[in-house]
Design an enzyme around this catalytic site. Sequence first.
Site, PDB file in Angstrom:
ATOM      1  N   LYS A 130      16.752  13.484  39.134  1.00  7.94           N
ATOM      2  CA  LYS A 130      16.098  14.802  39.057  1.00  7.94           C
ATOM      3  C   LYS A 130      15.113  14.703  37.904  1.00  7.94           C
ATOM      4  O   LYS A 130      15.476  14.845  36.739  1.00  7.94           O
ATOM      5  CB  LYS A 130      17.164  15.869  38.776  1.00  7.94           C
ATOM      6  CG  LYS A 130      16.843  17.276  39.258  1.00  7.94           C
ATOM      7  CD  LYS A 130      15.671  17.947  38.628  1.00  7.94           C
ATOM      8  CE  LYS A 130      15.840  18.525  37.252  1.00  7.94           C
ATOM      9  NZ  LYS A 130      14.507  18.904  36.703  1.00  7.94           N
ATOM     10  N   GLY A 168      12.888  19.591  41.298  1.00  7.36           N
ATOM     11  CA  GLY A 168      13.194  21.026  41.256  1.00  7.36           C
ATOM     12  C   GLY A 168      13.589  21.471  39.873  1.00  7.36           C
ATOM     13  O   GLY A 168      13.429  20.734  38.891  1.00  7.36           O
ATOM     14  N   VAL A 208      18.732  22.589  41.133  1.00  6.59           N
ATOM     15  CA  VAL A 208      19.136  21.259  41.601  1.00  6.59           C
ATOM     16  C   VAL A 208      19.820  20.439  40.497  1.00  6.59           C
ATOM     17  O   VAL A 208      20.730  19.655  40.769  1.00  6.59           O
ATOM     18  CB  VAL A 208      17.955  20.476  42.211  1.00  6.59           C
ATOM     19  CG1 VAL A 208      17.584  21.033  43.561  1.00  6.59           C
ATOM     20  CG2 VAL A 208      16.750  20.441  41.298  1.00  6.59           C
ATOM     21  N   GLY A 209      19.390  20.644  39.247  1.00  7.78           N
ATOM     22  CA  GLY A 209      20.044  19.942  38.132  1.00  7.78           C
ATOM     23  C   GLY A 209      21.501  20.374  38.042  1.00  7.78           C
ATOM     24  O   GLY A 209      22.412  19.548  37.883  1.00  7.78           O
ATOM     25  N   GLU A 245      21.012  11.613  25.769  1.00  8.20           N
ATOM     26  CA  GLU A 245      19.974  11.307  24.764  1.00  8.20           C
ATOM     27  C   GLU A 245      19.271  12.623  24.478  1.00  8.20           C
ATOM     28  O   GLU A 245      18.598  13.160  25.356  1.00  8.20           O
ATOM     29  CB  GLU A 245      18.967  10.298  25.324  1.00  8.20           C
ATOM     30  CG  GLU A 245      19.538   8.930  25.623  1.00  8.20           C
ATOM     31  CD  GLU A 245      19.853   8.131  24.384  1.00  8.20           C
ATOM     32  OE1 GLU A 245      19.438   8.529  23.275  1.00  8.20           O
ATOM     33  OE2 GLU A 245      20.536   7.108  24.515  1.00  8.20           O
ATOM     34  N   CYS A 284      11.108  12.503  20.702  1.00  6.02           N
ATOM     35  CA  CYS A 284      12.439  12.840  20.189  1.00  6.02           C
ATOM     36  C   CYS A 284      12.717  12.172  18.849  1.00  6.02           C
ATOM     37  O   CYS A 284      13.446  12.702  18.022  1.00  6.02           O
ATOM     38  CB  CYS A 284      13.490  12.458  21.213  1.00  6.02           C
ATOM     39  SG  CYS A 284      13.319  10.763  21.762  1.00  6.02           S
ATOM     40  N   GLU A 334      14.298  21.339  15.844  1.00  3.68           N
ATOM     41  CA  GLU A 334      13.295  20.471  16.456  1.00  3.68           C
ATOM     42  C   GLU A 334      12.104  21.320  16.912  1.00  3.68           C
ATOM     43  O   GLU A 334      12.265  22.248  17.697  1.00  3.68           O
ATOM     44  CB  GLU A 334      13.925  19.764  17.650  1.00  3.68           C
ATOM     45  CG  GLU A 334      13.062  18.692  18.223  1.00  3.68           C
ATOM     46  CD  GLU A 334      13.720  18.017  19.414  1.00  3.68           C
ATOM     47  OE1 GLU A 334      14.177  18.713  20.324  1.00  3.68           O
ATOM     48  OE2 GLU A 334      13.755  16.772  19.415  1.00  3.68           O
TER      49      GLU A 334
END
Length: 471
Positions: free
Chosen positions: A169, A200, A205-206, A244, A278, A378
């Site tokens: 995904k 998506g 969908v995730g 991650e 990141c 962040e």
Amino acid sequence: MNNLSKNYINGQWVDWSGDTIDVHEGTKGEVIAKVPSSDRAAMEQAIDAADAAFESWSETPLEQRIKVIKQLHEGLQKRAPEIAQAVAREVGMPIKLAGMIQAGMPMKVTETYLDMLPDYPFTEKSGNSEVQYTPVGVVGCITPWNYPLHQVILKVVPALAAGCTIVLKPSEVSPQSAFILAEILDGTDLPKGVFNMVCGLGQEVGDTLIKHPKVRMVSFTGSTRTGNLIAHAAADDFKRIALEMGGKSASVVLPDADLKESVKGTFMNCLMNSGQTCTALTRMLVHKDQHDQACEIAGGIANGVVLGDPLDENTRLGPLASADQLDKVRDYIKLGVEEGATLVAGGADAPEGLEDGYFVKPTVFGNVDPNSRIAQEEIFGPVLCIIPYETEEEAIRIANGTPYGLSGAVFSGDQDKAKKVAGKMRTGQVFVNGGAFNPLAPFGGFGHSGIGREFGKWGLEEFLEVRALQL
Ligand code: NAD
């Protein structure tokens, strides 16, 4: 890319006729593509296909898997200019750099696996046992937008090598390079169902992917907030996870370091990909006696950076990836001023002439309180926080004083001293006096930055279960 309106399921491009998601470029905010906003049923189909393909793929000889990865590498080489262009426009990285990193790193990482795999010990002896390293099963890969193909490759290549089947995904913000990848894999000898991709939204969908019982592992790169949801979902049926996540990495500049080089090294790292990295060194810790000089150097760099269209060869800093990200970064800059930090360069206003796009001026804050929000959270934009310290112990305490622990740096005139300080940093990697990035080194986070490692054998081992045969 002919298939942007489709999902890739069970070796076929499957038409999607439902809602779509707009993909924007950042220079003017124009829509450059539309991709499926797929539903849960599409994701379930992909998971079923990956599940059906698992038994046979998990038993293929290693040579066959290596052959497919070689074919993938050839495809990445052929389509590198297209990948660089797509990602530069979606994410904002200047085109030359996008060619080296966004298109180059996926090839480099694939090469490291091609080098390593023929000799990797998938079985070993321990006393009277044969220990077998065996694929974990169907893997759900969920990836973010900032290095969109690189992050996919770091999962897909070792998962395929391990003998896992995959449902990807990709990020809905920068999905085009994942379509290129699916097209490349479609042209290889990969059996149907081994790699599937459904595009998506995360919450749709995730969510299906992270909760489905046939998915035995979720390999995720993205925000700490989503990682937390995934860890909770995985706990319900004891899925493996590799996460991650975010970072707030510190660069510790010791008083004996070359100040100019250290500030430059730190700030250029912070600005990479418009600060959307990141591992970005977003906090620079300098001795209080050198603070003002460090601000002056960083301010000079910020004021000299050429902003513009990432496709223009003269551009050094492109736009951010989305309007949401633009709002978020500008809000943080305003917050920094409210919190009392000194605005040395940049600011929340749009850069002149670039008001239509998602541009943020490279921004430097001085005298930042290490406990303020701009020093703790962040930002994911081109914003550097300079934090003064008095003693080495205090510098280390500040460096370790966030919930994150992804990356870091130490600069010192004395390499041994730099290494000693680096060894006290609670973080997954530390760049000592500008040491080069190494695609063979393990990559991942302490604390809220992650669980598990990517790259090299560490990345492969995330996708392997261990079985002992007592003989
Ligand atoms: P994000 O967490 O919003 O999204 C990442 C992916 O998760 C996307 O594909 C998204 O659709 C999906 N997702 C969102 N909600 C979900 C849900 N409820 N269930 C399942 N999937 C869901 O992150 P982002 O904004 O795309 O990326 C930026 C973040 O990624 C930053 O925090 C950055 O630090 C982090 N990141 C970490 C690394 C690393 O290796 N440590 C690398 C790059 C980026």
